[in-house]
Design an enzyme around this catalytic site. Sequence first.
Site, short mmCIF file in Angstrom:
data_model
loop_
_atom_site.label_atom_id
_atom_site.label_comp_id
_atom_site.label_asym_id
_atom_site.label_seq_id
_atom_site.Cartn_x
_atom_site.Cartn_y
_atom_site.Cartn_z
N HIS A 1 0.42 4.58 1.47
CA HIS A 1 -0.50 5.08 2.50
C HIS A 1 -0.95 6.52 2.23
O HIS A 1 -0.34 7.24 1.44
CB HIS A 1 0.15 4.97 3.87
CG HIS A 1 0.15 3.57 4.42
ND1 HIS A 1 -0.86 3.07 5.20
CD2 HIS A 1 1.05 2.56 4.27
CE1 HIS A 1 -0.59 1.82 5.53
NE2 HIS A 1 0.56 1.49 4.97
N VAL B 1 26.67 -10.58 6.59
CA VAL B 1 27.71 -9.93 7.38
C VAL B 1 27.93 -10.67 8.69
O VAL B 1 26.98 -10.90 9.45
CB VAL B 1 27.36 -8.45 7.64
CG1 VAL B 1 28.38 -7.81 8.58
CG2 VAL B 1 27.28 -7.68 6.32
N ILE C 1 0.84 -1.21 0.00
CA ILE C 1 0.00 0.00 0.00
C ILE C 1 0.87 1.25 0.00
O ILE C 1 1.86 1.33 0.72
CB ILE C 1 -0.92 0.04 1.24
CG1 ILE C 1 -1.94 -1.10 1.19
CG2 ILE C 1 -1.64 1.37 1.36
CD1 ILE C 1 -2.73 -1.24 2.48
#
Length: 475
Positions: free
Chosen positions: A51, A174, A49
């Site tokens: 917003h 990492v 979405i």
Amino acid sequence: MEQYDVAIIGAGVCGANIARKLSQYELDVALLEKEIDVSLGTSKANSGIVHGGFHDHISTLKARLELQGALMFDRLHEELDFPFERCGILVAALHEDEMRAIEQLYLQGVENGVIGIEMCSRERMLELEPKLNPDVVGGLYAPSGGILEPYRFVFSLVESARKNGVQVKTEFEVAQAERDGEFWQIQSKAGETIRARYVVNSAGLHADTISAAFGAERFTIAPRKGEYYLLDRTTKAKPSRVIFPVPTEVSKGILVIPTVEGTVLIGPTASPAQDKEDFATTRDQLEHILHSARMMVPSISENDVITSFAGLRASYGNDFYIANSEKAPAFVQVAGIQSPGLTASPAIGEYVKDLLKKAGLRLVEKPSWDPYVHKVPRARDADPYTLDTLVAQDPAYGDIVCRCERVSEAEIVKAIRAGHTTLDGIKYYTRAQMGRCQGGFCTYKIIRILMRETGMSWDQITKHGGNSAILKGSL
């Protein structure tokens, strides 16, 4: 040892936007991702979405970046290859006492500067969305809200960044880092080491672990699980706009979302999770989704459900944590990016660029920077005449591999040649396996194409890398 000006850890929607933004400058940039492909973390399983800018107050960083980011999608859609539509957002009040909350959202939206926001009567709500529960008493309408396909958005951002010089390193998890003069020396769990002057921590659910590895701030990301149902594109319950309930203090609630590709998404839940790899769905939560969604759209039927899935949000406090580290030099934190993180992500790219400049990174614009990516023709979008032309150019467009979503062999091949060599990577790039049969018909064909195009054997084909092999045993 490879050396970079900036290393970005995490190739989700935030890392991808940051990488693309930095690709506009004369910099050597590396985008590091622990998974076999980009967008396989939080970014692959969210509501998709854009917003409306009224849920959070303008005093928060998340609201300011949401408002800025939402305005950037029209241009991004023009430049990149991802589906996007401004269909508008409705917040439905089903009881008179909920209208107080609607009024507060409206006033907050006005204060935030939301364009076209409107408080609605019952009649106006049913005019905007006839599939709403006829017992609706009123609500809110934000016409600027929209929908997009989040994984295709990330893929396009990364393709653009790579086209403009960013080095993308997948399967680079990492393990440790140490400061060596003006550089960070970063080592992966597989033993590969790179050096970077500046580091951006956009590792999503694992941002707390990365921060600790660099000797930066200590904080805890608490995963919050959201479960979803996906409804078939033939459902009669598909609304024309995104429908929200009145929000609670914990969540924006269970939504009914018309996806940009024609299906319907209902969810998510919002429950604490202990494990950052817990993507299981539960019958109780899915029953809750159905009940809540039917309160707003009564015609939703369980018979239309084609799959369920879960995503995890990187919960940390009530606001985004985006700042130059106060403990580790040349280290930028981009953490706690939950809703509305997707909407805010283009603005987050701009914001992080400014933080890096403040920290001392020299930015010189690249004259050759090209914002556009090549848009892949899709068989399902083509009319018969256009499809004939595509088939004449490439006969593989005439072989429909995925019948549910009308995905051709040509599109599968393009996905593989773009670096997506897992079933999930191909699914998110092309939508093959996303239809009613959920890959029951096309998975075998995709595996055969993968073997042909990559030279992999049948037992090397995985769902999403790692220990997710599809075929095991002996032939």
